[in-house]
Scaffold this active site. Structure first.
Site, PDB file in Angstrom:
ATOM      1  N   ASP A 162     -18.068   1.639   7.637  1.00 33.36           N
ATOM      2  CA  ASP A 162     -17.206   0.804   6.807  1.00 33.36           C
ATOM      3  C   ASP A 162     -17.985   0.115   5.693  1.00 33.36           C
ATOM      4  O   ASP A 162     -19.215   0.125   5.671  1.00 33.36           O
ATOM      5  CB  ASP A 162     -16.474  -0.240   7.669  1.00 33.36           C
ATOM      6  CG  ASP A 162     -17.388  -0.919   8.695  1.00 33.36           C
ATOM      7  OD1 ASP A 162     -18.617  -0.880   8.515  1.00 33.36           O
ATOM      8  OD2 ASP A 162     -16.862  -1.481   9.667  1.00 33.36           O
ATOM      9  N   ASN A 166     -12.580  -9.496  18.862  1.00 35.01           N
ATOM     10  CA  ASN A 166     -11.160  -9.182  19.056  1.00 35.01           C
ATOM     11  C   ASN A 166     -10.938  -7.728  19.488  1.00 35.01           C
ATOM     12  O   ASN A 166      -9.810  -7.244  19.497  1.00 35.01           O
ATOM     13  CB  ASN A 166     -10.363  -9.481  17.781  1.00 35.01           C
ATOM     14  CG  ASN A 166     -10.777  -8.597  16.605  1.00 35.01           C
ATOM     15  OD1 ASN A 166     -11.646  -7.738  16.744  1.00 35.01           O
ATOM     16  ND2 ASN A 166     -10.171  -8.816  15.455  1.00 35.01           N
ATOM     17  N   HIS A 186     -12.185  -5.038  17.928  1.00 35.96           N
ATOM     18  CA  HIS A 186     -12.156  -4.028  16.862  1.00 35.96           C
ATOM     19  C   HIS A 186     -13.377  -3.109  16.953  1.00 35.96           C
ATOM     20  O   HIS A 186     -14.417  -3.479  17.489  1.00 35.96           O
ATOM     21  CB  HIS A 186     -11.998  -4.661  15.477  1.00 35.96           C
ATOM     22  CG  HIS A 186     -13.208  -5.345  14.920  1.00 35.96           C
ATOM     23  ND1 HIS A 186     -13.126  -6.305  13.932  1.00 35.96           N
ATOM     24  CD2 HIS A 186     -14.530  -5.216  15.179  1.00 35.96           C
ATOM     25  CE1 HIS A 186     -14.339  -6.710  13.616  1.00 35.96           C
ATOM     26  NE2 HIS A 186     -15.203  -6.073  14.361  1.00 35.96           N
ATOM     27  N   GLU A 196      -8.833  -3.188  13.121  1.00 39.09           N
ATOM     28  CA  GLU A 196      -8.413  -4.433  13.751  1.00 39.09           C
ATOM     29  C   GLU A 196      -7.289  -4.165  14.757  1.00 39.09           C
ATOM     30  O   GLU A 196      -6.659  -3.100  14.720  1.00 39.09           O
ATOM     31  CB  GLU A 196      -7.928  -5.409  12.672  1.00 39.09           C
ATOM     32  CG  GLU A 196      -8.970  -5.731  11.596  1.00 39.09           C
ATOM     33  CD  GLU A 196     -10.075  -6.663  12.085  1.00 39.09           C
ATOM     34  OE1 GLU A 196     -10.280  -6.800  13.316  1.00 39.09           O
ATOM     35  OE2 GLU A 196     -10.763  -7.256  11.234  1.00 39.09           O
TER      36      GLU A 196
HETATM   37  P1  PGA Z   1     -21.698  -7.899  15.381  1.00 37.06           P
HETATM   38  O1  PGA Z   1     -20.341  -7.225  14.906  1.00 37.06           O
HETATM   39  O2  PGA Z   1     -22.603  -6.769  15.733  1.00 37.06           O
HETATM   40  O3  PGA Z   1     -22.195  -8.642  14.171  1.00 37.06           O
HETATM   41  O4  PGA Z   1     -21.361  -8.762  16.532  1.00 37.06           O
HETATM   42  C1  PGA Z   1     -19.830  -6.181  15.665  1.00 37.06           C
HETATM   43  C2  PGA Z   1     -18.519  -5.741  15.099  1.00 37.06           C
HETATM   44  O5  PGA Z   1     -17.803  -6.573  14.542  1.00 37.06           O
HETATM   45  O6  PGA Z   1     -18.209  -4.549  15.218  1.00 37.06           O
END
Ligand code: PGA
Length: 240
Positions: free
Chosen positions: A66, A135, A137, A142
């Site tokens: 992404d 959450n 995702h 999302e």
């Molecule tokens: P993080 O993010 O590694 O910064 O915890 C993970 C994600 O949102 O996929």
């Protein structure tokens, strides 16, 4: 689904780096799907060490999950920047074999189609690395994202904007949109590794591993993937 519980962030990073290394040894021209965020940082630094000790990365192709819409590649919070700083500048992947969605494209819909086509032309992703949002995702898919999605434009969830605000001067500067590979794009990878570290991920990991397969928890779809490994540290596994 394999779930590997390790002690902490460092052991998670070592375990995943070893799995990626094994993939490169097995298939030096692998197509890797790469993730950003705090979670894979240790993996990238260990892979850079493998390279420093002689592992050749020159035949790999990489696709990032992404990118934010509206951040140029030289913006320090862009994922282009993150990947260059934390990984690509330290290994010998050929620049023309590195792919990241272009969040600055004039026609974002066309950029999504182009990205899917590039993945297809590369023969699909052999090994996809994933983090998980608090959450649930994966990528920027999302809660509520349809399982049939390919690369698409995403309106980021409030919780994601909050989680990511720590990287920006203020929450107002966090982009509200991103381009993300979709759930279907991720499910088409031949193998998937999801990493999680820390107690803030414990609920999401538990829902993904033990809960129903539901678009409300995008990572739960991985229960349907034939070759997926969760590598989680004890804090992230505490609700399992
Ligand atoms: P993080 O993010 O590694 O910064 O915890 C993970 C994600 O949102 O996929």
């Amino acid at each position: 689904m394999n779930v590997v519980v390790v002690a902490n962030f460092d052991s998670m990073s070592a375990e995943v780096a070893k799995m990626v290394f094994a993939q490169i040894v097995r298939k030096p021209d692998s197509v890797l799907g790469l993730a950003t965020g705090s979670t894979p940082l240790g993996v990238y630094s260990l892979l850079a060490e493998y390279h420093a000790r002689g592992t050749d990365f020159s035949r790999l192709t990489t696709f990032n999950l992404d990118e934010y819409v509206g951040l140029a590649p030289d913006h320090p919070q862009s994922y282009h920047w993150y990947m260059r700083e934390n990984f690509f500048s330290k290994v010998n992947i050929k620049p023309d074999r590195i792919f990241i969605p272009n969040g600055m494209a004039e026609d974002l819909e066309a950029e999504c189609l182009r990205y899917d086509e590039l993945i297809k032309q590369a023969g699909g992703i052999d090994l996809q690395l994933l983090g998980i949002g608090s959450n649930g995702h994966i990528g920027f898919n999302e809660p509520g994202t349809e399982f049939g999605t390919t690369t698409h434009i995403v309106d980021l969830a409030e919780s994601t904007i909050r989680d990511n605000a720590r990287f920006f001067e203020s929450i107002d500067q966090v982009p509200t949109r991103a381009l993300s590979m979709g759930i279907k794009s991720i499910m088409q990878a031949k193998e998937v590794i999801l990493m999680a570290s820390g107690g803030s991920k414990a609920d999401a990991v538990c829902a993904a591993v033990k809960g129903p397969v539901t678009t409300a928890v995008p990572a739960s779809v991985l229960q349907l993937h034939p070759c997926v490994t969760f590598v989680v540290d004890q804090a992230a596994a505490s609700r399992l």
